[in-house]
Design a protein around this motif. Structure first.
Motif, PDB file in Angstrom:
ATOM      1  N   TRP A   7      94.465  86.413 109.674  1.00  0.00           N
ATOM      2  CA  TRP A   7      94.287  84.975 109.878  1.00  0.00           C
ATOM      3  C   TRP A   7      92.822  84.601 110.020  1.00  0.00           C
ATOM      4  O   TRP A   7      92.449  83.468 109.781  1.00  0.00           O
ATOM      5  CB  TRP A   7      95.042  84.520 111.120  1.00  0.00           C
ATOM      6  N   ALA A   8      91.990  85.531 110.424  1.00  0.00           N
ATOM      7  CA  ALA A   8      90.582  85.216 110.666  1.00  0.00           C
ATOM      8  C   ALA A   8      89.682  85.470 109.461  1.00  0.00           C
ATOM      9  O   ALA A   8      88.807  84.677 109.159  1.00  0.00           O
ATOM     10  CB  ALA A   8      90.068  86.020 111.860  1.00  0.00           C
ATOM     11  N   CYS A   9      89.904  86.606 108.765  1.00  0.00           N
ATOM     12  CA  CYS A   9      88.970  86.962 107.693  1.00  0.00           C
ATOM     13  C   CYS A   9      89.620  87.120 106.324  1.00  0.00           C
ATOM     14  O   CYS A   9      88.929  87.271 105.333  1.00  0.00           O
ATOM     15  CB  CYS A   9      88.211  88.230 108.055  1.00  0.00           C
ATOM     16  N   GLY A  10      90.966  87.154 106.272  1.00  0.00           N
ATOM     17  CA  GLY A  10      91.653  87.217 104.995  1.00  0.00           C
ATOM     18  C   GLY A  10      91.926  88.602 104.441  1.00  0.00           C
ATOM     19  O   GLY A  10      92.449  88.730 103.340  1.00  0.00           O
ATOM     20  N   VAL A  11      91.594  89.672 105.165  1.00  0.00           N
ATOM     21  CA  VAL A  11      91.874  91.028 104.702  1.00  0.00           C
ATOM     22  C   VAL A  11      93.380  91.198 104.518  1.00  0.00           C
ATOM     23  O   VAL A  11      94.161  90.815 105.380  1.00  0.00           O
ATOM     24  CB  VAL A  11      91.335  92.081 105.701  1.00  0.00           C
ATOM     25  N   ALA A  12      93.778  91.757 103.385  1.00  0.00           N
ATOM     26  CA  ALA A  12      95.198  91.951 103.085  1.00  0.00           C
ATOM     27  C   ALA A  12      95.769  93.120 103.881  1.00  0.00           C
ATOM     28  O   ALA A  12      95.032  94.012 104.304  1.00  0.00           O
ATOM     29  CB  ALA A  12      95.371  92.211 101.592  1.00  0.00           C
ATOM     30  N   GLY A  13      97.073  93.108 104.102  1.00  0.00           N
ATOM     31  CA  GLY A  13      97.737  94.242 104.740  1.00  0.00           C
ATOM     32  C   GLY A  13      98.328  93.954 106.094  1.00  0.00           C
ATOM     33  O   GLY A  13      98.922  94.815 106.707  1.00  0.00           O
ATOM     34  N   GLY A  14      98.179  92.753 106.590  1.00  0.00           N
ATOM     35  CA  GLY A  14      98.761  92.387 107.868  1.00  0.00           C
ATOM     36  C   GLY A  14      97.804  92.568 109.037  1.00  0.00           C
ATOM     37  O   GLY A  14      96.842  93.316 108.959  1.00  0.00           O
ATOM     38  N   ALA A  15      98.095  91.853 110.111  1.00  0.00           N
ATOM     39  CA  ALA A  15      97.263  91.918 111.306  1.00  0.00           C
ATOM     40  C   ALA A  15      98.139  91.674 112.533  1.00  0.00           C
ATOM     41  O   ALA A  15      99.199  91.065 112.433  1.00  0.00           O
ATOM     42  CB  ALA A  15      96.157  90.876 111.237  1.00  0.00           C
ATOM     43  N   ASP A  16      97.695  92.170 113.677  1.00  0.00           N
ATOM     44  CA  ASP A  16      98.409  91.990 114.941  1.00  0.00           C
ATOM     45  C   ASP A  16      97.405  91.756 116.057  1.00  0.00           C
ATOM     46  O   ASP A  16      96.274  92.226 116.006  1.00  0.00           O
ATOM     47  CB  ASP A  16      99.198  93.262 115.320  1.00  0.00           C
ATOM     48  N   TRP A  17      97.862  91.028 117.096  1.00  0.00           N
ATOM     49  CA  TRP A  17      97.086  90.920 118.321  1.00  0.00           C
ATOM     50  C   TRP A  17      97.530  92.053 119.216  1.00  0.00           C
ATOM     51  O   TRP A  17      98.722  92.278 119.394  1.00  0.00           O
ATOM     52  CB  TRP A  17      97.348  89.588 119.020  1.00  0.00           C
ATOM     53  N   ILE A  18      96.583  92.801 119.767  1.00  0.00           N
ATOM     54  CA  ILE A  18      96.912  93.881 120.699  1.00  0.00           C
ATOM     55  C   ILE A  18      96.079  93.715 121.969  1.00  0.00           C
ATOM     56  O   ILE A  18      95.040  93.047 121.961  1.00  0.00           O
ATOM     57  CB  ILE A  18      96.686  95.283 120.090  1.00  0.00           C
ATOM     58  N   LYS A  19      96.556  94.330 123.045  1.00  0.00           N
ATOM     59  CA  LYS A  19      95.871  94.280 124.335  1.00  0.00           C
ATOM     60  C   LYS A  19      95.096  95.577 124.542  1.00  0.00           C
ATOM     61  O   LYS A  19      95.660  96.667 124.472  1.00  0.00           O
ATOM     62  CB  LYS A  19      96.901  94.106 125.449  1.00  0.00           C
ATOM     63  N   VAL A  20      93.779  95.451 124.790  1.00  0.00           N
ATOM     64  CA  VAL A  20      92.909  96.596 125.042  1.00  0.00           C
ATOM     65  C   VAL A  20      92.152  96.311 126.341  1.00  0.00           C
ATOM     66  O   VAL A  20      91.301  95.430 126.372  1.00  0.00           O
ATOM     67  CB  VAL A  20      91.904  96.822 123.888  1.00  0.00           C
ATOM     68  N   ASP A  21      92.494  97.026 127.400  1.00  0.00           N
ATOM     69  CA  ASP A  21      91.848  96.841 128.703  1.00  0.00           C
ATOM     70  C   ASP A  21      91.849  95.382 129.158  1.00  0.00           C
ATOM     71  O   ASP A  21      90.841  94.870 129.630  1.00  0.00           O
ATOM     72  CB  ASP A  21      90.415  97.387 128.679  1.00  0.00           C
ATOM     73  N   GLY A  22      92.978  94.694 128.968  1.00  0.00           N
ATOM     74  CA  GLY A  22      93.107  93.315 129.414  1.00  0.00           C
ATOM     75  C   GLY A  22      92.551  92.277 128.465  1.00  0.00           C
ATOM     76  O   GLY A  22      92.567  91.089 128.750  1.00  0.00           O
ATOM     77  N   VAL A  23      92.044  92.733 127.319  1.00  0.00           N
ATOM     78  CA  VAL A  23      91.455  91.825 126.335  1.00  0.00           C
ATOM     79  C   VAL A  23      92.295  91.845 125.063  1.00  0.00           C
ATOM     80  O   VAL A  23      92.675  92.910 124.577  1.00  0.00           O
ATOM     81  CB  VAL A  23      89.998  92.252 126.009  1.00  0.00           C
ATOM     82  N   GLY A  24      92.613  90.667 124.536  1.00  0.00           N
ATOM     83  CA  GLY A  24      93.354  90.560 123.285  1.00  0.00           C
ATOM     84  C   GLY A  24      92.403  90.648 122.106  1.00  0.00           C
ATOM     85  O   GLY A  24      91.393  89.948 122.071  1.00  0.00           O
ATOM     86  N   VAL A  25      92.705  91.532 121.155  1.00  0.00           N
ATOM     87  CA  VAL A  25      91.879  91.670 119.962  1.00  0.00           C
ATOM     88  C   VAL A  25      92.784  91.652 118.723  1.00  0.00           C
ATOM     89  O   VAL A  25      93.927  92.086 118.775  1.00  0.00           O
ATOM     90  CB  VAL A  25      91.023  92.959 119.966  1.00  0.00           C
ATOM     91  N   LEU A  26      92.262  91.150 117.635  1.00  0.00           N
ATOM     92  CA  LEU A  26      92.990  91.110 116.374  1.00  0.00           C
ATOM     93  C   LEU A  26      92.646  92.366 115.591  1.00  0.00           C
ATOM     94  O   LEU A  26      91.466  92.691 115.417  1.00  0.00           O
ATOM     95  CB  LEU A  26      92.593  89.861 115.573  1.00  0.00           C
ATOM     96  N   VAL A  27      93.669  93.098 115.139  1.00  0.00           N
ATOM     97  CA  VAL A  27      93.442  94.327 114.378  1.00  0.00           C
ATOM     98  C   VAL A  27      94.120  94.242 113.021  1.00  0.00           C
ATOM     99  O   VAL A  27      95.140  93.580 112.859  1.00  0.00           O
ATOM    100  CB  VAL A  27      93.945  95.581 115.136  1.00  0.00           C
ATOM    101  N   HIS A  28      93.529  94.921 112.038  1.00  0.00           N
ATOM    102  CA  HIS A  28      94.099  95.001 110.690  1.00  0.00           C
ATOM    103  C   HIS A  28      95.007  96.224 110.623  1.00  0.00           C
ATOM    104  O   HIS A  28      94.580  97.333 110.921  1.00  0.00           O
ATOM    105  CB  HIS A  28      92.994  95.138 109.641  1.00  0.00           C
TER     106      HIS A  28
END
Length: 60
Positions: A8-29
């Motif tokens: 949703w942020a950069c357009g890279v193909a293959g899907g993305a998810d929000w994950i929790k890392v040490d209390g911080v949400g990050v978007l991963v490909h």
């Protein structure tokens, strides 16, 4: 057949998810081995508030 949507942020193909890392949400490909998106701004997992000062610091 399920076709993953692009990041949703950069357009890279293959899907993305929000994950929790040490209390911080990050978007991963998903297509790149859960690589953190370089464009998305991390957020506080509990409050949902953006943490712009952490952009580029949190590793997934």
């Amino acid at each position: 057949m399920v076709v993953p949507s692009p990041c949703w942020a950069c357009g890279v193909a293959g899907g993305a998810d929000w994950i929790k890392v040490d209390g911080v949400g990050v978007l991963v490909h998903n297509a790149r081995g859960r690589e953190r998106c370089p464009v998305a701004v991390p957020f506080d997992w509990e409050t949902g508030k953006p943490l712009a000062f952490l952009a580029g610091v949190v590793a997934a």
